[in-house]
Scaffold this active site. Structure first.
Site, PDB file in Angstrom:
ATOM      1  N   CYS A   1       0.814  -1.226   0.000  1.00 44.79           N
ATOM      2  CA  CYS A   1       0.000   0.000   0.000  1.00 44.79           C
ATOM      3  C   CYS A   1       0.850   1.280   0.000  1.00 44.79           C
ATOM      4  O   CYS A   1       0.330   2.369  -0.237  1.00 44.79           O
ATOM      5  CB  CYS A   1      -0.959   0.005   1.182  1.00 44.79           C
TER       6      CYS A   1
ATOM      7  N   HIS B   1      -3.144   7.086   2.125  1.00 41.20           N
ATOM      8  CA  HIS B   1      -3.587   5.779   1.630  1.00 41.20           C
ATOM      9  C   HIS B   1      -4.973   5.504   2.213  1.00 41.20           C
ATOM     10  O   HIS B   1      -5.207   5.685   3.397  1.00 41.20           O
ATOM     11  CB  HIS B   1      -2.584   4.711   2.070  1.00 41.20           C
TER      12      HIS B   1
ATOM     13  N   ASN C   1     -10.181  -0.260  -0.051  1.00 39.74           N
ATOM     14  CA  ASN C   1      -8.721  -0.134  -0.017  1.00 39.74           C
ATOM     15  C   ASN C   1      -8.162  -0.738  -1.305  1.00 39.74           C
ATOM     16  O   ASN C   1      -8.234  -1.943  -1.501  1.00 39.74           O
ATOM     17  CB  ASN C   1      -8.204  -0.878   1.218  1.00 39.74           C
TER      18      ASN C   1
HETATM   19  N1  ACO Z   1     -18.464  -8.371   9.676  1.00 43.45           N
HETATM   20  C1  ACO Z   1     -18.966  -8.573  10.898  1.00 43.45           C
HETATM   21  N2  ACO Z   1     -18.209  -8.840  11.962  1.00 43.45           N
HETATM   22  C2  ACO Z   1     -16.879  -8.899  11.801  1.00 43.45           C
HETATM   23  C3  ACO Z   1     -16.272  -8.688  10.551  1.00 43.45           C
HETATM   24  C4  ACO Z   1     -17.130  -8.421   9.451  1.00 43.45           C
HETATM   25  N3  ACO Z   1     -16.665  -8.203   8.220  1.00 43.45           N
HETATM   26  N4  ACO Z   1     -14.966  -8.813  10.692  1.00 43.45           N
HETATM   27  C5  ACO Z   1     -14.717  -9.072  11.977  1.00 43.45           C
HETATM   28  N5  ACO Z   1     -15.875  -9.135  12.663  1.00 43.45           N
HETATM   29  C6  ACO Z   1     -16.081  -9.398  14.073  1.00 43.45           C
HETATM   30  C7  ACO Z   1     -14.955 -10.211  14.689  1.00 43.45           C
HETATM   31  O1  ACO Z   1     -15.146 -11.578  14.464  1.00 43.45           O
HETATM   32  C8  ACO Z   1     -15.073  -9.834  16.124  1.00 43.45           C
HETATM   33  O2  ACO Z   1     -16.123 -10.575  16.692  1.00 43.45           O
HETATM   34  P1  ACO Z   1     -16.027 -11.124  18.232  1.00 43.45           P
HETATM   35  O3  ACO Z   1     -15.929  -9.894  19.077  1.00 43.45           O
HETATM   36  O4  ACO Z   1     -17.295 -11.873  18.383  1.00 43.45           O
HETATM   37  O5  ACO Z   1     -14.788 -11.959  18.262  1.00 43.45           O
HETATM   38  C9  ACO Z   1     -15.514  -8.375  16.101  1.00 43.45           C
HETATM   39  O6  ACO Z   1     -16.046  -8.161  14.774  1.00 43.45           O
HETATM   40  C10 ACO Z   1     -14.392  -7.401  16.327  1.00 43.45           C
HETATM   41  O7  ACO Z   1     -13.271  -7.828  15.563  1.00 43.45           O
HETATM   42  P2  ACO Z   1     -11.930  -7.012  15.588  1.00 43.45           P
HETATM   43  O8  ACO Z   1     -10.934  -7.669  14.679  1.00 43.45           O
HETATM   44  O9  ACO Z   1     -11.556  -6.751  16.997  1.00 43.45           O
HETATM   45  O10 ACO Z   1     -12.430  -5.687  14.898  1.00 43.45           O
HETATM   46  P3  ACO Z   1     -11.721  -4.310  14.875  1.00 43.45           P
HETATM   47  O11 ACO Z   1     -12.499  -3.316  15.609  1.00 43.45           O
HETATM   48  O12 ACO Z   1     -10.258  -4.412  15.169  1.00 43.45           O
HETATM   49  O13 ACO Z   1     -11.872  -3.950  13.329  1.00 43.45           O
HETATM   50  C11 ACO Z   1     -10.522  -3.907  11.357  1.00 43.45           C
HETATM   51  C12 ACO Z   1     -11.255  -4.773  12.360  1.00 43.45           C
HETATM   52  C13 ACO Z   1     -11.531  -3.040  10.632  1.00 43.45           C
HETATM   53  C14 ACO Z   1      -9.794  -4.778  10.348  1.00 43.45           C
HETATM   54  C15 ACO Z   1      -9.529  -3.015  12.153  1.00 43.45           C
HETATM   55  O14 ACO Z   1      -8.675  -3.802  12.925  1.00 43.45           O
HETATM   56  C16 ACO Z   1      -8.733  -2.166  11.267  1.00 43.45           C
HETATM   57  O15 ACO Z   1      -9.217  -1.185  10.743  1.00 43.45           O
HETATM   58  N6  ACO Z   1      -7.446  -2.468  11.131  1.00 43.45           N
HETATM   59  C17 ACO Z   1      -6.598  -1.761  10.212  1.00 43.45           C
HETATM   60  C18 ACO Z   1      -6.350  -2.678   9.117  1.00 43.45           C
HETATM   61  C19 ACO Z   1      -6.594  -2.083   7.788  1.00 43.45           C
HETATM   62  O16 ACO Z   1      -7.122  -1.022   7.569  1.00 43.45           O
HETATM   63  N7  ACO Z   1      -6.121  -2.861   6.874  1.00 43.45           N
HETATM   64  C20 ACO Z   1      -6.188  -2.487   5.528  1.00 43.45           C
HETATM   65  C21 ACO Z   1      -5.045  -3.108   4.833  1.00 43.45           C
HETATM   66  S1  ACO Z   1      -3.572  -2.624   5.499  1.00 43.45           S
HETATM   67  C22 ACO Z   1      -3.236  -1.189   4.860  1.00 43.45           C
HETATM   68  O17 ACO Z   1      -3.772  -0.851   3.851  1.00 43.45           O
HETATM   69  C23 ACO Z   1      -2.273  -0.406   5.571  1.00 43.45           C
END
Ligand code: ACO
Length: 349
Positions: free
Chosen positions: A143, A276, A306
């Site tokens: 990215c 990004h 993304n």
């Molecule tokens: N739909 C519904 N529920 C979901 C989904 C989904 N798509 N995905 C995860 N969940 C659930 C999980 O299973 C979890 O359930 P539980 O509490 O029963 O175990 C709950 O939601 C929370 O999961 P977390 O992983 O803790 O969610 P979080 O608040 O961390 O959000 C996310 C996840 C959006 C990926 C976040 O960590 C994030 O934004 N990270 C940054 C990563 C990113 O942006 N990556 C992009 C690529 S990297 C880059 O471009 C730099």
């Protein structure tokens, strides 16, 4: 005898999104067929994403890059034969080799020679020179790829190695998504964005900085590889979302401040932040740390998802064509992604 300083300046932008647009509801319906639950509400709240575009089965990264580059060349008033350097940032190349940039060079040559339509774009000017022969290579920094590619092109122009570069980010991330993993497959989309970067007597790119820290390879990767005609390991995207979140928020404001210091500028000099487009929370968090108001951030993540290396040039082109960004304004471009890699470029448009 003193020679005049050579700067590099963006003179045209372009982008392309595949026509197949999926809303969160479309994606939820697709996942539901495998018994996997997700919802528009969850995706919007955690990421800000509402739609993404997926390439057709026969569209590769070079196919998406082609109309983006044609559009950028038209905006700059250039034809393919004017280009003397092509750098393509991608983690989803057409082939293991040759580079997507080399494939794109050939497609650009064919387009300008045959004057065919590409994605509805006609062009008026026929090629007078061939684009064949100019250096063309890919940059793989996930990215952060576009920021890496732009920095390399800037250095080549400033040292006299090129005068008119095409710098493009193009991705088909839909090919490497695991649609059984709801924590990752809802985040990404496909697309391409491009700029024409030309040698100039006026400053355009003011300063840049790149970083990588390979100890974080495992937090965001596609671990599979090809060996002896077989795929070894998993060829689908793996991510530790929370680790990525913490790393991204930690580095983005710091690298922006460092680039500002190099250019002798402050946060107050930035007209637009073009980060990004990973996640709205990371983007607005960075703006807050830089004491910038949210309405100074170009946001396309809602409609594009993304798109990895394509996200910054897609957002830049969107900002220019929508009239938000005006010529002469100062932009901070910031990338962060797998590797772990990160970097920023400060420029005057
Ligand atoms: N739909 C519904 N529920 C979901 C989904 C989904 N798509 N995905 C995860 N969940 C659930 C999980 O299973 C979890 O359930 P539980 O509490 O029963 O175990 C709950 O939601 C929370 O999961 P977390 O992983 O803790 O969610 P979080 O608040 O961390 O959000 C996310 C996840 C959006 C990926 C976040 O960590 C994030 O934004 N990270 C940054 C990563 C990113 O942006 N990556 C992009 C690529 S990297 C880059 O471009 C730099």
């Amino acid at each position: 005898m003193t020679s005049a300083t050579i700067y590099s300046r963006i003179t045209g932008t372009g982008s392309y999104l595949p026509t197949n647009k999926l809303t969160n509801a479309d994606l939820a319906a697709r996942l539901a067929k495998d018994g996997i639950e997700t919802s528009d509400e969850w995706i919007v709240e955690r990421t800000g994403i509402r739609n993404r575009h997926f390439a057709a089965a026969d569209q590769s990264a070079s196919d998406l890059a082609l109309p983006a580059c044609v559009s950028a060349l038209q905006a700059a008033g250039k034809v393919a034969g004017d280009v003397d350097l092509i750098i393509c940032a991608t983690s989803t190349p057409d082939m293991i080799f040759p580079s997507t940039a080399a494939i794109l060079q050939h497609k650009l040559g064919q387009f300008f020679e045959k004057k065919e339509q590409v994605a509805g774009i006609n062009h008026a000017q026929a090629a007078t020179k061939s684009i064949a022969g100019c250096p063309a290579f890919d940059v793989q920094a996930v990215c952060s790829g576009f920021v890496y590619a732009l920095t390399v092109a800037d250095a080549m122009i400033k040292t006299g190695g090129a005068k008119c570069a095409l710098v493009v980010g193009s991705e088909v991330f839909s090919r490497i998504l695991d649609f059984k993993d709801r924590t990752t497959c809802v985040l990404f989309g496909d697309g391409a964005g491009a700029v024409v970067l030309e040698a100039s007597s006026e400053p355009g790119i003011l300063a840049s900085e790149l970083h990588a820290d390979g100890k974080h390879v495992g937090v965001l990767c596609v671990p599979g590889t090809v060996n002896g005609g077989q795929i070894l390991g998993d060829p689908l995207l793996k991510m530790d979302g929370q680790a990525v979140f913490k790393l991204a928020v930690g580095v983005l404001a710091d690298v922006a401040r460092s680039v500002l210091a190099k250019a002798g500028k402050t946060e107050a000099d930035i007209d637009w932040l073009i980060p990004h487009q990973a996640n709205i929370r990371i983007m607005l968090g960075t703006a807050k740390k830089l004491k910038m108001s949210e309405d100074k951030v170009i946001v396309t993540v809602a409609d594009h998802g993304n798109t990895s290396a394509a996200s910054i040039p897609l957002a830049l082109d969107h900002g220019v064509r929508s009239g938000q960004i005006e010529k002469g304004e100062t932009l901070m471009l910031e990338g962060v992604g797998g590797g772990f890699t990160w970097g920023a470029v400060l420029l005057t448009l």
